[in-house]
Design a protein around this motif. Structure first.
Motif, PDB file in Angstrom:
ATOM      1  N   ILE A   1       0.844  -1.200   0.000  1.00  0.00           N
ATOM      2  CA  ILE A   1       0.000   0.000   0.000  1.00  0.00           C
ATOM      3  C   ILE A   1       0.881   1.253   0.000  1.00  0.00           C
ATOM      4  O   ILE A   1       0.626   2.217  -0.729  1.00  0.00           O
ATOM      5  CB  ILE A   1      -0.953   0.013   1.209  1.00  0.00           C
ATOM      6  CG1 ILE A   1      -2.075  -1.012   1.003  1.00  0.00           C
ATOM      7  CG2 ILE A   1      -1.553   1.410   1.425  1.00  0.00           C
ATOM      8  CD1 ILE A   1      -2.996  -1.170   2.180  1.00  0.00           C
TER       9      ILE A   1
ATOM     10  N   PHE B   1       1.429   4.307  -2.842  1.00  0.00           N
ATOM     11  CA  PHE B   1       1.304   5.720  -2.491  1.00  0.00           C
ATOM     12  C   PHE B   1       2.529   6.517  -2.941  1.00  0.00           C
ATOM     13  O   PHE B   1       2.422   7.523  -3.627  1.00  0.00           O
ATOM     14  CB  PHE B   1       1.099   5.879  -0.979  1.00  0.00           C
ATOM     15  CG  PHE B   1       1.029   7.298  -0.530  1.00  0.00           C
ATOM     16  CD1 PHE B   1       2.133   7.920   0.030  1.00  0.00           C
ATOM     17  CD2 PHE B   1      -0.148   8.020  -0.644  1.00  0.00           C
ATOM     18  CE1 PHE B   1       2.081   9.236   0.458  1.00  0.00           C
ATOM     19  CE2 PHE B   1      -0.217   9.340  -0.221  1.00  0.00           C
ATOM     20  CZ  PHE B   1       0.903   9.948   0.323  1.00  0.00           C
TER      21      PHE B   1
ATOM     22  N   ARG C   1      -8.534  11.513  -3.303  1.00  0.00           N
ATOM     23  CA  ARG C   1      -8.227  10.237  -2.661  1.00  0.00           C
ATOM     24  C   ARG C   1      -8.738  10.163  -1.226  1.00  0.00           C
ATOM     25  O   ARG C   1      -8.704   9.106  -0.611  1.00  0.00           O
ATOM     26  CB  ARG C   1      -6.721   9.986  -2.673  1.00  0.00           C
ATOM     27  CG  ARG C   1      -6.208   9.570  -4.037  1.00  0.00           C
ATOM     28  CD  ARG C   1      -4.721   9.326  -3.979  1.00  0.00           C
ATOM     29  NE  ARG C   1      -4.259   8.702  -5.218  1.00  0.00           N
ATOM     30  CZ  ARG C   1      -3.584   7.570  -5.265  1.00  0.00           C
ATOM     31  NH1 ARG C   1      -3.269   6.924  -4.173  1.00  0.00           N
ATOM     32  NH2 ARG C   1      -3.205   7.073  -6.416  1.00  0.00           N
TER      33      ARG C   1
ATOM     34  N   TYR D   1      -7.457  11.619   1.484  1.00  0.00           N
ATOM     35  CA  TYR D   1      -6.442  11.672   2.534  1.00  0.00           C
ATOM     36  C   TYR D   1      -6.766  12.823   3.482  1.00  0.00           C
ATOM     37  O   TYR D   1      -7.241  13.871   3.053  1.00  0.00           O
ATOM     38  CB  TYR D   1      -5.040  11.868   1.944  1.00  0.00           C
ATOM     39  CG  TYR D   1      -4.580  10.725   1.077  1.00  0.00           C
ATOM     40  CD1 TYR D   1      -4.685   9.400   1.502  1.00  0.00           C
ATOM     41  CD2 TYR D   1      -4.033  10.966  -0.165  1.00  0.00           C
ATOM     42  CE1 TYR D   1      -4.246   8.359   0.706  1.00  0.00           C
ATOM     43  CE2 TYR D   1      -3.595   9.922  -0.968  1.00  0.00           C
ATOM     44  CZ  TYR D   1      -3.709   8.635  -0.533  1.00  0.00           C
ATOM     45  OH  TYR D   1      -3.283   7.602  -1.325  1.00  0.00           O
TER      46      TYR D   1
ATOM     47  N   ASP E   1      -0.655  10.122   5.088  1.00  0.00           N
ATOM     48  CA  ASP E   1      -0.588   9.023   4.134  1.00  0.00           C
ATOM     49  C   ASP E   1      -1.463   7.873   4.626  1.00  0.00           C
ATOM     50  O   ASP E   1      -2.112   7.984   5.675  1.00  0.00           O
ATOM     51  CB  ASP E   1       0.875   8.620   3.875  1.00  0.00           C
ATOM     52  CG  ASP E   1       1.531   7.845   5.014  1.00  0.00           C
ATOM     53  OD1 ASP E   1       0.848   7.423   5.975  1.00  0.00           O
ATOM     54  OD2 ASP E   1       2.755   7.647   4.946  1.00  0.00           O
ATOM     55  N   PRO E   2      -1.536   6.750   3.892  1.00  0.00           N
ATOM     56  CA  PRO E   2      -2.434   5.666   4.294  1.00  0.00           C
ATOM     57  C   PRO E   2      -2.163   5.077   5.676  1.00  0.00           C
ATOM     58  O   PRO E   2      -3.058   4.476   6.263  1.00  0.00           O
ATOM     59  CB  PRO E   2      -2.226   4.603   3.207  1.00  0.00           C
ATOM     60  CG  PRO E   2      -1.849   5.391   2.004  1.00  0.00           C
ATOM     61  CD  PRO E   2      -0.990   6.516   2.548  1.00  0.00           C
TER      62      PRO E   2
END
Length: 163
Positions: free
Chosen positions: A19, A23, A88, A90, A108-109
């Motif tokens: 993931i 990114f 997205r 975020y 970020d994720p």
């Protein structure tokens, strides 16, 4: 007294390398340089340095928040990233006009803080942290910077000014 010349690289402990690789390589456009079963090395300018970023899988340490900052070449790039960050979903912490740079701080994720920023070429004492709307046109954002300089009594060219 010695001082660092520039950032060499940043290492992040991550929970899910795939993931995070998506990114940093597909979204931010970094190039994968090397990789093994638990580490990925990425570079923004592969011809200049081996890597700027190391992603290392470490499930015990990955929950410690970390921070990365990336320089962008143009205001247009910053506005484009901002639109993609919104698209997205975020989490955005803030968008700041620092006088010398405009930055978008987001997560970020895996919830690390990431900043993408553009240098304005204004010499501005820090801290300077005004909110700015990146949905404004580029011309309007540049007007905001000009107004900032003018309100500080500066009518020097952008590269010579301070605010």
């Amino acid at each position: 007294m010695p001082k660092v010349a520039r950032l060499g690289h940043v290492g992040l402990f991550v929970n899910d390398p795939e993931i995070m690789l998506e990114f940093y390589s597909r979204f931010l456009g970094m190039t994968v340089i090397d990789r093994d079963d638990r580490r990925v090395f990425l570079a923004s300018c592969p011809d200049d340095d081996h890597h700027d970023l190391l992603l290392a899988e470490d499930r015990e340490r990955c929950n410690e928040p970390q921070r990365l900052s990336f320089v962008l070449d143009t205001l247009s790039d910053l506005r484009e990233f901002y639109a993609q960050i919104l698209e997205r979903g975020y989490q955005i912490d803030r968008v700041s006009n620092h006088g010398n740079a405009i930055g978008c701080y987001f997560r970020d994720p895996e919830f690390n803080r990431v900043e993408v920023y553009w240098h304005t070429d204004i010499d501005c004492p820090q801290p300077c942290n005004d909110t700015i709307d990146l949905t404004l046109s580029e011309d309007r954002i540049l007007d905001v910077l000009d107004e900032m300089e003018a309100s500080a009594g500066l009518l020097l060219p952008r590269t010579m000014a301070s605010c």
